[in-house]
Design an enzyme around this catalytic site. Structure first.
Site, PDB file in Angstrom:
ATOM      1  CG  HIS A 216      -0.074   0.082   2.590  1.00 21.36           C
ATOM      2  ND1 HIS A 216       0.527  -0.796   3.096  1.00 21.36           N
ATOM      3  CD2 HIS A 216       0.225   1.390   3.125  1.00 21.36           C
ATOM      4  CE1 HIS A 216       1.031  -0.194   4.273  1.00 21.36           C
ATOM      5  NE2 HIS A 216       0.836   0.916   4.385  1.00 21.36           N
ATOM      6  CG  ASP A 218       1.692   5.105   4.745  1.00 19.19           C
ATOM      7  OD1 ASP A 218       1.163   3.907   4.549  1.00 19.19           O
ATOM      8  OD2 ASP A 218       2.680   5.436   5.272  1.00 19.19           O
ATOM      9  CG  HIS A 272       5.138   1.142   2.672  1.00 20.98           C
ATOM     10  ND1 HIS A 272       4.627   2.405   1.907  1.00 20.98           N
ATOM     11  CD2 HIS A 272       4.648   1.107   3.997  1.00 20.98           C
ATOM     12  CE1 HIS A 272       3.766   2.854   2.867  1.00 20.98           C
ATOM     13  NE2 HIS A 272       3.611   2.154   3.893  1.00 20.98           N
ATOM     14  NE  ARG A 282       8.762  -5.318  11.370  1.00 24.01           N
ATOM     15  CZ  ARG A 282       7.967  -4.194  11.036  1.00 24.01           C
ATOM     16  NH1 ARG A 282       6.740  -4.366  10.861  1.00 24.01           N
ATOM     17  NH2 ARG A 282       8.646  -3.128  10.608  1.00 24.01           N
TER      18      ARG A 282
HETATM   19  C1  LIG Z   1      -7.136  -2.832   2.732  1.00 25.52           C
HETATM   20  C2  LIG Z   1      -6.628  -1.675   2.957  1.00 25.52           C
HETATM   21  C3  LIG Z   1      -6.817  -0.684   3.959  1.00 25.52           C
HETATM   22  C4  LIG Z   1      -5.725   0.182   3.800  1.00 25.52           C
HETATM   23  C5  LIG Z   1      -5.491   0.518   2.439  1.00 25.52           C
HETATM   24  C6  LIG Z   1      -5.518  -1.102   2.136  1.00 25.52           C
HETATM   25  O1  LIG Z   1      -5.633  -1.287   0.697  1.00 25.52           O
HETATM   26  C7  LIG Z   1      -3.921  -1.557   2.591  1.00 25.52           C
HETATM   27  C8  LIG Z   1      -3.585  -1.135   3.624  1.00 25.52           C
HETATM   28  C9  LIG Z   1      -4.293  -0.055   4.643  1.00 25.52           C
HETATM   29  C10 LIG Z   1      -3.626   1.221   5.126  1.00 25.52           C
HETATM   30  C11 LIG Z   1      -2.570   0.840   6.147  1.00 25.52           C
HETATM   31  C12 LIG Z   1      -2.103   2.180   6.401  1.00 25.52           C
HETATM   32  C13 LIG Z   1      -2.807   3.178   6.849  1.00 25.52           C
HETATM   33  O2  LIG Z   1      -3.494   3.074   7.921  1.00 25.52           O
HETATM   34  C14 LIG Z   1      -4.116   3.298   5.579  1.00 25.52           C
HETATM   35  C15 LIG Z   1      -4.942   4.547   5.966  1.00 25.52           C
HETATM   36  C16 LIG Z   1      -3.525   3.297   4.472  1.00 25.52           C
HETATM   37  O3  LIG Z   1      -2.992   4.169   3.472  1.00 25.52           O
HETATM   38  O4  LIG Z   1      -3.261   1.795   3.974  1.00 25.52           O
HETATM   39  C17 LIG Z   1      -4.795   1.944   5.571  1.00 25.52           C
HETATM   40  C18 LIG Z   1      -5.766   1.782   4.562  1.00 25.52           C
HETATM   41  C19 LIG Z   1      -7.100   2.034   4.996  1.00 25.52           C
HETATM   42  O5  LIG Z   1      -7.460   1.722   6.162  1.00 25.52           O
HETATM   43  O6  LIG Z   1      -7.993   2.511   4.479  1.00 25.52           O
HETATM   44  O1  LIG Z   2       5.116  -2.037  10.311  1.00 22.13           O
HETATM   45  C1  LIG Z   2       5.513  -1.591   9.469  1.00 22.13           C
HETATM   46  O2  LIG Z   2       7.000  -1.276   9.242  1.00 22.13           O
HETATM   47  C2  LIG Z   2       4.806  -0.546   8.342  1.00 22.13           C
HETATM   48  C3  LIG Z   2       3.417  -0.151   8.925  1.00 22.13           C
HETATM   49  C4  LIG Z   2       2.787   0.661   7.751  1.00 22.13           C
HETATM   50  O3  LIG Z   2       3.130   0.825   6.706  1.00 22.13           O
HETATM   51  C5  LIG Z   2       1.451   1.337   8.109  1.00 22.13           C
HETATM   52  O4  LIG Z   2       0.951   1.253   9.376  1.00 22.13           O
HETATM   53  O5  LIG Z   2       0.871   2.132   7.274  1.00 22.13           O
HETATM   54 FE   LIG Z   3       2.391   2.470   5.317  1.00 23.57          FE
END
Ligand SMILES: C=C1C[C@]23C[C@@]1(O)CC[C@H]2[C@@]12CC[C@H](O)[C@@](C)(C(=O)O1)[C@H]2[C@@H]3C(=O)O
Ligand SMILES: O=C(O)CCC(=O)C(=O)O
Ligand SMILES: [Fe+2]
Length: 337
Positions: A216, A218, A272, A282
């Site tokens: 994903h 951020d 990432h 972890r």
């Molecule tokens: C299923 C999902 C929720 C998420 C976007 C994603 O496709 C993959 C990772 C999730 C994450 C993790 C980091 C952040 O908290 C977040 C806001 C992001 O950008 O990627 C969340 C997404 C989410 O909760 O909407």
């Molecule tokens: O745990 C990690 O090293 C990355 C976590 C992450 O990418 C996130 O919370 O968006």
């Molecule tokens: Fe992230």
């Protein structure tokens, strides 16, 4: 009472469907690298020990890493070892609570409803599954007054306040390097509009096939991450996945989607993921530097993106995750010239 979420039970059919495992091996067999390592003492010390050229060189390193990697590590970042250790200790304690408490208790630890997440409710195939649990906390809900009640909330508040200061400095430098107004972030990203995410990755029995956190980018301006010594974070560089070697002295900083759009693709919001391992849990904690929902992200013309509010962006991400099981993100807002 079990502390781990019931991954095996919930995702049994996905795990047992071996035709799903086309992603195997690739997850673990990647090269390890040292991210750019930037010593922030050159910009954080206001004394005369640091001369102006060193300060400028430090700013240049930050901008260069944000353009070329979208990721870097910082040392001498001003967050004390003591606070980082205290935060980790509290984080471990919270995740040690029984799963039933974390997931079902209405006001668990005073966190707002919906803060606790585990697995991927929308996953329809194995590569959409994240083998992790998290508390994703809007800082608006950790007010200074609530923080007086538990050690966890007060540590969270202290941690967020200190890390926010660092995020403000880094974003101001990045704005200055673009020749744009460096007060934008101070005005739009308030302590109450940011998010903290505590992550825990339990050991995973099939680590080569399942992500700890699926790939994903951020959805913020900038993320500051504190990870433990276990390792597992990987990012895309020049089209290839590479593994980040943990550095106990450093925090990891990465550019989010909003900054990529605001900088018109100068700074990169890089994909990432986290890979799991079969034996060691972890922990990591991420601070997401976000603006208020009404903040509009726009550039001077010609821009690669149409202007959009942070609210619009979040809603689109949620809709895509619901519909497709993954986020589409910035490409949704590109203008086709
Ligand atoms: C299923 C999902 C929720 C998420 C976007 C994603 O496709 C993959 C990772 C999730 C994450 C993790 C980091 C952040 O908290 C977040 C806001 C992001 O950008 O990627 C969340 C997404 C989410 O909760 O909407
Ligand atoms: O745990 C990690 O090293 C990355 C976590 C992450 O990418 C996130 O919370 O968006
Ligand atoms: Fe992230």
């Amino acid at each position: 009472m079990a502390t781990d979420p019931p991954f095996h039970q919930a995702y049994k059919s996905l795990i047992e469907d071996t035709s799903n495992n086309i992603f195997g091996k690739k997850l673990v067999l990647v090269e390890e690298c040292e991210l750019p390592l930037i010593d922030l003492s050159r910009i954080l010390h206001n004394d005369n020990v640091v001369d102006e050229s060193e300060r400028e060189e430090c700013k240049e390193e930050i901008a260069r890493a944000s353009q070329q990697w979208g990721f870097f590590q910082v040392t001498n970042h001003g967050i004390s070892k003591d606070l980082l250790e205290k935060m980790r200790e509290e984080q471990v304690k919270v995740f040690k609570q029984p799963f039933d408490k974390k997931s079902k208790e209405d006001k668990f630890m005073n966190f707002p409803a919906g803060s606790y997440r585990w697995g991927t409710p929308t996953a329809t195939c194995l590569n959409q599954l994240s083998w992790s649990e998290a508390f994703h906390i809007p800082m608006a809900d950790i007010s200074a007054s609530a923080a007086a009640f538990t050690t966890l909330s007060s540590t969270l508040e202290q941690f967020a306040t200190t890390v926010a200061g660092l995020a403000r400095k880094l974003t101001a430098i990045l704005a200055e390097k673009l020749g744009r107004e460096s007060t934008f972030f101070q005005e739009n990203c308030l302590p109450s509009t940011c998010y903290l995410r505590m992550n825990r990755y339990p050991p995973c029995p099939v680590p080569s096939a399942i992500h700890g956190l699926m790939p994903h980018t951020d959805s913020d301006f900038l993320t500051i991450l504190h990870q433990d010594e276990v390792g597992g974070l990987q990012l895309v560089k020049d089209g290839k996945w590479i593994a980040v070697k943990p550095n106990p002295e450093a925090l990891i900083v990465n550019i989010g989607d909003l900054f990529q759009a605001w900088s018109n693709d100068v700074y990169k919001s890089v994909e990432h993921r986290v890979v799991t391992n079969p034996s060691t849990e972890r922990f990591s904690i991420a601070y997401f530097f976000c603006p208020s929902y009404d903040t509009v992200i726009q550039n001077s013309e010609p821009s690669n993106y149409r202007k959009f509010s942070f609210r619009e962006f979040r809603l689109q991400v949620q809709e895509d995750v619901q519909k497709y099981g993954h986020k589409v993100g910035l490409p949704r807002f590109l203008i086709s010239h």
